[in-house]
Enzyme design. Structure first.
Site, PDB file in Angstrom:
ATOM      1  N   GLY A  36     -64.778 -66.050  32.292  1.00 48.32           N
ATOM      2  CA  GLY A  36     -63.281 -65.533  31.895  1.00 48.32           C
ATOM      3  C   GLY A  36     -62.651 -66.538  30.723  1.00 48.32           C
ATOM      4  CG  HIS A  63     -35.713 -59.491  26.755  1.00 49.83           C
ATOM      5  ND1 HIS A  63     -35.700 -58.109  26.711  1.00 49.83           N
ATOM      6  CD2 HIS A  63     -35.106 -60.019  27.977  1.00 49.83           C
ATOM      7  CE1 HIS A  63     -35.057 -57.701  28.147  1.00 49.83           C
ATOM      8  NE2 HIS A  63     -34.871 -58.754  28.603  1.00 49.83           N
ATOM      9  CG  ASP A 115     -29.091 -53.633  30.062  1.00 50.57           C
ATOM     10  OD1 ASP A 115     -28.658 -54.403  29.164  1.00 50.57           O
ATOM     11  OD2 ASP A 115     -30.283 -53.356  30.257  1.00 50.57           O
ATOM     12  CE  LYS A 157     -30.979 -52.823  33.365  1.00 55.22           C
ATOM     13  NZ  LYS A 157     -31.960 -52.958  32.280  1.00 55.22           N
ATOM     14  CB  THR A 212     -42.550 -49.628  34.658  1.00 57.82           C
ATOM     15  OG1 THR A 212     -40.897 -49.928  34.862  1.00 57.82           O
ATOM     16  CG2 THR A 212     -43.103 -51.030  35.015  1.00 57.82           C
TER      17      THR A 212
END
Length: 341
Positions: free
Chosen positions: A57, A155, A194, A217, A248
């Protein structure tokens, strides 16, 4: 008897290096398609670099030609790429390794081009004993030796304050608003999902000349959204839900139902980052959106709904890269209007 040496009349305050600057563009495995589009607009080839993951990995990187003295731009949004079996954490570690390898190979400057900044939602403590992971990522990038970070639609704007090195904040606002304008829709209302997105929605509204509405929200749990009601008039109008990202799709599905119940006749979505994890495709497909407009900061995985439209941000990033390379003003790309939050 001492001798005093004659001094030159005027001393120079600098010494010219006598060599040309070089720009080199490299790509990690998170979004090589975007890197290819940027390279095409820069009229260069994506630089050769060997990247692979060992059986345990761990990530390996080696630049396959000299980068000594170059300004090295590494295109690597810290997102997953299922097609290459790369997770978001793999992409982040790969970026760190690429930065370290470039520093060790005597690059003049190393600039991380990360249009999607991973862990950006963890920008504050929402509960006791939580990390502020977006700050941690900034420290990791600087610890690896990055000289500058080029990102897009964070964000929250406060993330820029986590960096001690320059952090250039691009926005896809103008790309998205131009697309919506070109559709020639009437009776538009921009809807913020929101209160945290109201300022973004206001700027979007101003650009396309529309009304504004806000949804209330609550999040009873992570990645779970409950929409209460609409503040503003949407009945009989075409609604455009605006956000910085789609994960999602749960928030958008709930928002679409609320707006539809309030009488909206059609619903569009505009967002910069198409994270689209978990059951996002199912949520979006069942929400009845006319179109879902996103950019190519994150590659779409297979099976995306047919109503997703992907706009490229390659030209915007290319312009910014050129300006960083030539030490010109980056904010002039937006006329200083890239502070959205």
């Amino acid at each position: 008897m001492s001798v005093i040496e004659p001094q030159p009349a005027t001393l120079r305050t600098s010494i010219e290096a006598g060599y040309d600057k070089r720009l080199m563009l490299f790509s990690g495995r998170a979004n090589p398609e975007l890197a290819g589009r940027i390279a095409g607009k820069l009229e260069v080839e994506v630089g050769p670099v060997e990247l692979r993951t060992f059986s345990n990995g761990e990530v390996y990187c080696r630049y396959q030609e000299s980068i000594r003295g170059s300004d090295v731009f590494i295109v690597q949004p810290t997102c997953g790429n299922p097609a290459l079996k790369l997770t978001a954490n793999d992409a982040l570690m790969e970026l760190m390794v690429m930065i370290d390898a470039a520093i060790g190979a005597s690059a003049h400057r190393v600039i991380a081009v990360t249009p999607w900044y991973g862990y950006s939602r963890q920008d504050k403590k929402s509960a006791p004993r939580e990390p502020i992971t977006s700050r941690l990522v900034a420290r990791m990038l600087e610890g690896a030796g990055v000289d500058r970070v080029l990102t897009m639609d964070l964000h929250s704007g406060q993330i820029q304050g986590f960096f001690q090195k320059p952090c250039d904040h691009m926005t896809a606002l103008f790309i998205l608003t131009q697309y919506i304008q070109d559709l020639g829709l009437d009776d538009l209302v921009v809807v913020a999902p929101d209160v945290g997105r109201v300022k973004l929605a206001e700027k979007f509204r101003d650009k396309i000349g529309a009304d504004l509405a806000v949804l209330t929200k609550e999040r009873p749990a992570q990645q779970v959204a409950e929409i209460s009601y609409v503040i503003g008039e949407v009945e009989g109008k075409t609604a455009v839900l605006v956000d910085d990202m789609i994960d999602t799709g749960g928030t958008l599905k709930a928002a679409a139902q609320t707006v539809r119940d309030a009488g909206a006749k059609r619903i569009y979505v505009a967002a910069t980052h198409a994270v689209l994890s978990g059951n996002a495709f199912e949520n979006l497909a069942s929400s009845g959106f006319e179109e879902i407009v996103v950019t190519d900061t994150i590659p779409l995985r297979a099976g995306a709904p047919d109503n997703i439209r992907v706009l490229s941000c390659a030209e915007l990033l290319t312009d910014s890269i050129r300006r960083i390379f030539t030490d010109d003003s980056v904010s002039e790309v937006f006329g200083g209007e890239n502070q959205l939050f």
